[in-house]
Design a protein around this motif. Sequence first.
Motif, PDB file in Angstrom:
ATOM      1  N   UNK A   1       0.838  -1.195   0.000  1.00 43.29           N
ATOM      2  CA  UNK A   1       0.000   0.000   0.000  1.00 43.29           C
ATOM      3  C   UNK A   1       0.873   1.244   0.000  1.00 43.29           C
ATOM      4  N   UNK A   2       0.257   2.408  -0.211  1.00 46.03           N
ATOM      5  CA  UNK A   2       1.023   3.657  -0.331  1.00 46.03           C
ATOM      6  C   UNK A   2       1.836   3.954   0.920  1.00 46.03           C
ATOM      7  N   UNK A   3       1.244   3.731   2.112  1.00 42.37           N
ATOM      8  CA  UNK A   3       1.986   3.994   3.353  1.00 42.37           C
ATOM      9  C   UNK A   3       3.081   2.957   3.562  1.00 42.37           C
ATOM     10  N   UNK A   4       2.825   1.728   3.145  1.00 41.06           N
ATOM     11  CA  UNK A   4       3.817   0.673   3.324  1.00 41.06           C
ATOM     12  C   UNK A   4       5.077   0.895   2.523  1.00 41.06           C
ATOM     13  N   UNK A   5       4.954   1.572   1.379  1.00 39.93           N
ATOM     14  CA  UNK A   5       6.128   1.793   0.527  1.00 39.93           C
ATOM     15  C   UNK A   5       7.106   2.805   1.123  1.00 39.93           C
ATOM     16  N   UNK A   6       6.644   3.622   2.043  1.00 36.41           N
ATOM     17  CA  UNK A   6       7.512   4.650   2.628  1.00 36.41           C
ATOM     18  C   UNK A   6       7.801   4.367   4.104  1.00 36.41           C
ATOM     19  N   UNK A   7       7.617   3.135   4.531  1.00 34.78           N
ATOM     20  CA  UNK A   7       7.878   2.819   5.944  1.00 34.78           C
ATOM     21  C   UNK A   7       9.353   2.992   6.269  1.00 34.78           C
ATOM     22  N   UNK A   8       9.619   3.358   7.512  1.00 33.66           N
ATOM     23  CA  UNK A   8      10.994   3.541   7.975  1.00 33.66           C
ATOM     24  C   UNK A   8      11.699   2.195   8.046  1.00 33.66           C
ATOM     25  N   UNK A   9      13.023   2.244   8.209  1.00 33.75           N
ATOM     26  CA  UNK A   9      13.784   0.993   8.311  1.00 33.75           C
ATOM     27  C   UNK A   9      13.382   0.197   9.539  1.00 33.75           C
ATOM     28  N   UNK A  10      13.059   0.871  10.637  1.00 39.35           N
ATOM     29  CA  UNK A  10      12.643   0.155  11.841  1.00 39.35           C
ATOM     30  C   UNK A  10      11.289  -0.517  11.618  1.00 39.35           C
ATOM     31  N   UNK A  11      10.373   0.178  10.937  1.00 43.82           N
ATOM     32  CA  UNK A  11       9.084  -0.426  10.608  1.00 43.82           C
ATOM     33  C   UNK A  11       9.258  -1.574   9.617  1.00 43.82           C
ATOM     34  N   UNK A  12      10.226  -1.454   8.742  1.00 41.89           N
ATOM     35  CA  UNK A  12      10.497  -2.552   7.803  1.00 41.89           C
ATOM     36  C   UNK A  12      10.989  -3.778   8.563  1.00 41.89           C
ATOM     37  N   UNK A  13      11.756  -3.588   9.609  1.00 40.82           N
ATOM     38  CA  UNK A  13      12.198  -4.707  10.450  1.00 40.82           C
ATOM     39  C   UNK A  13      10.977  -5.415  11.055  1.00 40.82           C
ATOM     40  N   UNK A  14      10.033  -4.648  11.578  1.00 45.47           N
ATOM     41  CA  UNK A  14       8.821  -5.229  12.144  1.00 45.47           C
ATOM     42  C   UNK A  14       8.048  -6.011  11.073  1.00 45.47           C
ATOM     43  N   UNK A  15       7.969  -5.436   9.885  1.00 50.44           N
ATOM     44  CA  UNK A  15       7.261  -6.122   8.795  1.00 50.44           C
ATOM     45  C   UNK A  15       7.938  -7.456   8.460  1.00 50.44           C
ATOM     46  N   UNK A  16       9.267  -7.444   8.324  1.00 52.53           N
ATOM     47  CA  UNK A  16       9.985  -8.669   7.978  1.00 52.53           C
ATOM     48  C   UNK A  16       9.844  -9.721   9.077  1.00 52.53           C
ATOM     49  N   UNK A  17       9.846  -9.275  10.341  1.00 53.99           N
ATOM     50  CA  UNK A  17       9.672 -10.211  11.451  1.00 53.99           C
ATOM     51  C   UNK A  17       8.274 -10.828  11.420  1.00 53.99           C
ATOM     52  N   UNK A  18       7.277 -10.008  11.145  1.00 52.86           N
ATOM     53  CA  UNK A  18       5.902 -10.520  11.064  1.00 52.86           C
ATOM     54  C   UNK A  18       5.722 -11.427   9.853  1.00 52.86           C
ATOM     55  N   UNK A  19       6.426 -11.128   8.770  1.00 55.85           N
ATOM     56  CA  UNK A  19       6.353 -11.982   7.581  1.00 55.85           C
ATOM     57  C   UNK A  19       6.813 -13.393   7.929  1.00 55.85           C
ATOM     58  N   UNK A  20       7.919 -13.512   8.644  1.00 55.43           N
ATOM     59  CA  UNK A  20       8.430 -14.830   9.003  1.00 55.43           C
ATOM     60  C   UNK A  20       7.470 -15.566   9.928  1.00 55.43           C
ATOM     61  N   UNK A  21       6.947 -14.851  10.924  1.00 56.13           N
ATOM     62  CA  UNK A  21       6.038 -15.485  11.878  1.00 56.13           C
ATOM     63  C   UNK A  21       4.745 -15.929  11.197  1.00 56.13           C
ATOM     64  N   UNK A  22       4.146 -15.005  10.439  1.00 57.59           N
ATOM     65  CA  UNK A  22       2.897 -15.313   9.746  1.00 57.59           C
ATOM     66  C   UNK A  22       3.116 -16.336   8.635  1.00 57.59           C
ATOM     67  N   UNK A  23       4.253 -16.231   7.951  1.00 54.36           N
ATOM     68  CA  UNK A  23       4.561 -17.170   6.885  1.00 54.36           C
ATOM     69  C   UNK A  23       4.727 -18.586   7.394  1.00 54.36           C
ATOM     70  N   UNK A  24       5.333 -18.746   8.567  1.00 53.52           N
ATOM     71  CA  UNK A  24       5.488 -20.085   9.151  1.00 53.52           C
ATOM     72  C   UNK A  24       4.128 -20.702   9.479  1.00 53.52           C
ATOM     73  N   UNK A  25       3.226 -19.884  10.005  1.00 56.99           N
ATOM     74  CA  UNK A  25       1.876 -20.384  10.310  1.00 56.99           C
ATOM     75  C   UNK A  25       1.143 -20.771   9.035  1.00 56.99           C
ATOM     76  N   UNK A  26       1.314 -19.957   8.015  1.00 56.80           N
ATOM     77  CA  UNK A  26       0.688 -20.243   6.723  1.00 56.80           C
ATOM     78  C   UNK A  26       1.234 -21.537   6.132  1.00 56.80           C
TER      79      UNK A  26
END
Length: 353
Positions: free
Chosen positions: A93-118
Motif C-alpha cells: 500500500x502507499x503507506x507501506x512503501x515509505x515505511x521507515x527501516x525500523x518499521x520494515x524490520x517489524x514487517x519482515x519479522x511478522x512476515x516470518x512469523x505469519x509465513x510459518x503459520x501459513x
Amino acid sequence: MVKLPCSFSLLLLLLCLAGCQPKEPVDAMLADYQGRLARTLDVDSSPVGEHPLPRYPSRRELSQALTPVKIDLLEFLRLSQCDLQRLVGSRNASLGRVMSHSQRWLYEARFLTTGDLCLQLLLRDPEKVEMQSILQQALQQKRAERQRVTWNATFASLEFQSLFSAAGQPLPLLSQRPSELVSALQQLRWQVLRWHSTDVAPEANFEQLYQVLGADNWLGQLALTLVTVNNRLQTLNTIQQQRLQGRALCFNARSNPDAEAMNTVFFKYYIGQVQPYLARVSQYGTAVINEMAGLAALSADDSAEQQLWRQYWQAVFDPTDDNSQWSQMQRLLAQHTKHWQQQLQQCGLMPTR
C-alpha cells in the motif's frame, strides 16, 4: 569629520560583534589552558595542525537492498486464505512503501512469523505442493537477509543519522552519563541477536528505543569533542616538548617563581578543569563505543555499504585502530601526562601520595 553611510556603520558593528562572540565552551577552556601554559613556559603556542572530521555516510549510502517478493508468491497469496496476504498487502500500500527501516524490520519479522503459520496450514494439504515450495523459498530468502534488515534498521536508519550527526558542538563541559543511550543500545543489541537466532519479533518497547537513539546527536558530539581535544593536545604537547628539550625551567630540582606559576596552571587549570572533562569523555565514550561495536558485529558482512561505514568508524571511534580519533586522544593524553611528570620532577614539584 567624515560621516560614514549607515549601511557601512552597520557592517562594522556586525563584524565587531562577531569578533566578540565567545568561543565554544570546550575549545574556550582548552584555549585558555593552552595560553596559560605557553606563557608560563615561555613557548610559542601557535597551532600545530588540525585533524579533519570525517562525515557519517548518508542513509542512501548505507542502506542495503532487500529482495522483493516474487510475482508468483503474490499470485499464490491472492488464492490463499492465509493472513500473510493482508500483511503483504499492507506493505504494498502507499503507506507501506515509505515505511521507515525500523518499521520494515517489524514487517519482515511478522512476515516470518505469519509465513510459518501459513506454511503449516499448507503442509496439511497434499494438493498444494507447489504453493508450499513457493512459500518455503520466500521464507528461506527472508531469513537469509535478516542481517541486512537489522543493518538497515540500525546504522542506516534516520535515528542513527541523528545520533552520529556532527551538527552542533562537542559534549558539554558538565556532560551527564549517557545511561539511557547505553541502555537503549544494549536492549537493541539483544533484540537483534534474538531475532537473528530465533525469529522472535522485536518487543513492545521497540519504538521507545528508537526515540532514545534519535533524541540527540551524542556520538556526533563525541566526534566533535575528539577533533577539538586532539587539535589542542597536539599543540599542548609540542609546547611541553619544546620547553623540556630547551633551557631547563628549574635547576637541581629547586623551584622558582616560574615553576610556581607552572604549578598553579597544573593544579588550577589542568587538574581542576581539563582533566575531569577528559576523564568523563573517556569513561562515557568507552561505554557507548563498546555497545555500538557489539551491535555492528551482529549484522557485519563484506558489502560495500558496510565497508563504507567501517571506514568512518575506524577513522573516528575504533579503539582497535591506532589512527582513529579515539585512539589518538588516548595516546596524546598519555603523552601530555608524561610531559607534566617530567616538568614537575625537574622542579621538585611532583605530587606525592
